[in-house]
Scaffold this active site. Structure first.
Site: not given
Lengths: 396, 396
Positions: A107, A137
């Site tokens: 991100n 993750d």
């Protein structure tokens, strides 16, 4: 206007980020709109400093070897570009005739790609930026899951299955700290190797649930009392009731990276702290604590087959979107479940992903907050692939 | 006099200790001198408490599954029998008609087997005790190497090859603590995945050489200055110039197990300490430290093929020695080197192994004391098997 492409890898490495890289290169070789494919070393830094490699002529067998190699072959970066830096990026992109910009990352990397894309637009430079997702993750929104998660999950599920055998052989309390800055998907994945009710991990502490030391100790005491042993998993990002990371409390650092993320101590300090708490408060026969560290994201030869294929497909799809002049972030949609697992790709706005975080949904976390549900296993197991079987002996 | 056999597994688990167990069971099934084969859970404790399983009728496919499962399927123990405990062992052995006693374990386990054997002799009980070696530390004398080492070496060499890729991608200083109570064989094995001069591990600190903090920091500074990164390995058993274990100094514990071995902190404390020293004294971009922990000895699905075969053969040979009324410890002799690696088995006195320790010979350690020689690679590589290949990209 140039017709070349540049590829960056950014953020924490994964076991399949090079499979995405190989996918981008392979498809760019096939598409006539693209002349040359350059790799930039250490992401934007490689563009600015012209640390570039021409990847246009990599052979199929080289791409195969690249795709099976973990970590980021182009090097990575955690830098976040400011406007001045972006100008230097654009200058170099112009110089090298770059029209297509591929950013493989999480991100924060999507945020960097978005910044560069907007700067280019403001400068009237027709850059097509496509983000290819990756992160162990699994905390990106929109996409069903992220390339990189399945292989890391495969490592921790396999490792924990071995830890559990070890704990059966020499009973005691074993604490394992598993990666996951904000989300507990990877810590949860340690449960995927369980085959019998009494198997570990017996307790999983997730960042999604406040971590109180009282609960931690009481639950361990309970399992140890029942089974004479206890295998515990703690997500690295566990937080107290006020939302403060235990890793930060323990290491008294609080340093942040350029994206504003807390830099974890990265030295097993959380392990030592948790083990000390058990030692001081409970009476147990053996006590050990390990942090799974970098092994979980860069162990060679342990890619999940599905993860490898999907990472590669995401790279290829990014090229097709770019050639169709579509900017955005590639995402995965699940189209079949269980043994019939299948997926397809689609494109989402890059700002839907940039700097956004997804957490484990409640339906994946057991009622008592220290385990996973069948829904989570159904979700994660197809992404991990078949795990090594274990054989058990019990007294007659 | 009975004609039954009992098998114990003792000491730290390995990836192939169950392959030795499967070998003992398989050969005992074939030999007519042996009636029944019992497994004792948690070693001598299982004999005394009659926590036993009859393994006589395990099928070939069950033995295959057992042999591929890491850790000790019968459970393990670190207890050392005193004369009173031995009496209880003998009472139970008599009751179950045991004539053959197989102990799969390291040097402390050999000591336990020797004690039981001598007690039996003193009591006029014709017990045939055979020790089957195992230890990931590879620190048993007489034998060329120990079953268990090759697979653990495979894990750490593979893991370090991945760590090195990670360190290339995000340069900094990475410290890895690897098992090895007295000997540095396993720490040294992290070098086996190196394919290029600049590859890590760049520094290996072995228990065989005094570890001074000055040297540690100076060497890291030097490598970091040259390469901009540094991958460091420290054996868990590193000692200061006075021979005191750093792990003991750091954890201020000094607790010992029943065999007189220092109990390591087992919580990554040494990692944290070493990382803190670097942080306080050097200026480096990124700093991380991990302990490889139990993963290195119990990771499923990562057996070295040679190790698996030899562990199994050692188990079978132990039965043949026992049936020939020969007591002792099974050992491996290397009969071919390099690509022509081969080995044969022989029997040595159990007291040649019991409580004895072998260290890395000088010829395996580089002149500067922080690396390995070609002689070590020649010695260790055949035991590890082929490692995953890595593909590298470099700027043009």
């Amino acid at each position: 206007m140039g017709r070349n492409a540049v590829i960056c890898q950014s953020g924490g490495p994964t076991a399949v980020i090079n499979a995405s890289l190989a996918g981008v290169i392979e498809r760019a070789q096939e598409r006539s709109q693209i002349d040359r494919v350059l790799g930039a070393f250490h992401a934007l830094e490689g563009i600015v400093d012209e640390q570039l490699a021409d990847l246009t002529n990599l052979s199929a067998s080289q791409l195969e070897s690249l795709g099976s190699t973990p970590s980021a072959a182009l090097g990575s970066s955690r830098d976040r570009p400011d406007p001045k830096y972006c100008e230097r990026v654009l200058t170099s992109l112009r110089k090298h005739g770059i029209r297509y910009f591929f950013q493989i990352g999480g991100n924060d990397s999507a945020a960097s790609a978005s910044i560069v894309s907007r700067m280019a637009e403001a400068a009237g430079y027709e850059l097509i930026a496509v983000h290819v997702p990756k992160t162990i993750d699994n905390d990106l929104p929109v996409t069903d899951h992220t390339p990189g998660f399945g292989s890391a999950a495969r490592f921790v599920a396999t490792g924990l299955a071995g830890e559990d055998l070890e704990n059966r052989a020499l009973p005691g309390v074993k604490i394992n700290v598993v990666m996951g800055r904000h989300a507990g998907f990877l810590a949860a994945a340690t449960a995927l190797g369980k085959s019998r009710e009494e198997d570990g991990p017996h307790l999983i502490f997730l960042p999604e649930r406040p971590f109180s030391m009282d609960t931690f100790l009481t639950r361990i005491e309970d399992v140890y009392g029942r089974l004479g042993r206890c295998v515990v998993v703690a997500g690295q990002g566990i937080r107290d009731v006020d939302g403060v990371c235990w890793d930060e409390k323990v290491s008294a650092r609080g340093a942040k990276d350029p994206h504003g993320n807390l830099e974890f101590s990265g030295t097993g300090r959380l392990c030592v702290f948790l083990a000390d708490q058990v030692k001081e408060n409970l009476t147990v026969r053996r006590l050990r604590a390990d942090s799974y560290g970098y092994l979980q994201r860069s162990f060679p030869g342990l890619q999940s087959p599905v993860d490898r294929v999907e990472a590669h497909r995401c790279g290829r799809a990014a090229v097709d979107y770019a050639c169709a002049e579509q900017r955005g972030s590639v995402a995965i949609r699940r189209t079949g479940t269980g043994a019939d697992y299948s997926s397809e790709l689609f494109l989402t706005e890059i700002d839907n992903v940039a700097s956004q975080t997804r957490f484990m949904p409640d339906e994946f976390i057991s009622e008592d907050g220290t385990g996973v549900t069948a829904a989570f296993v159904d979700y994660a197991l197809p992404l991990v692939g078949e795990l090594p079987s274990r054989f058990f002996l019990d007294p007659d």
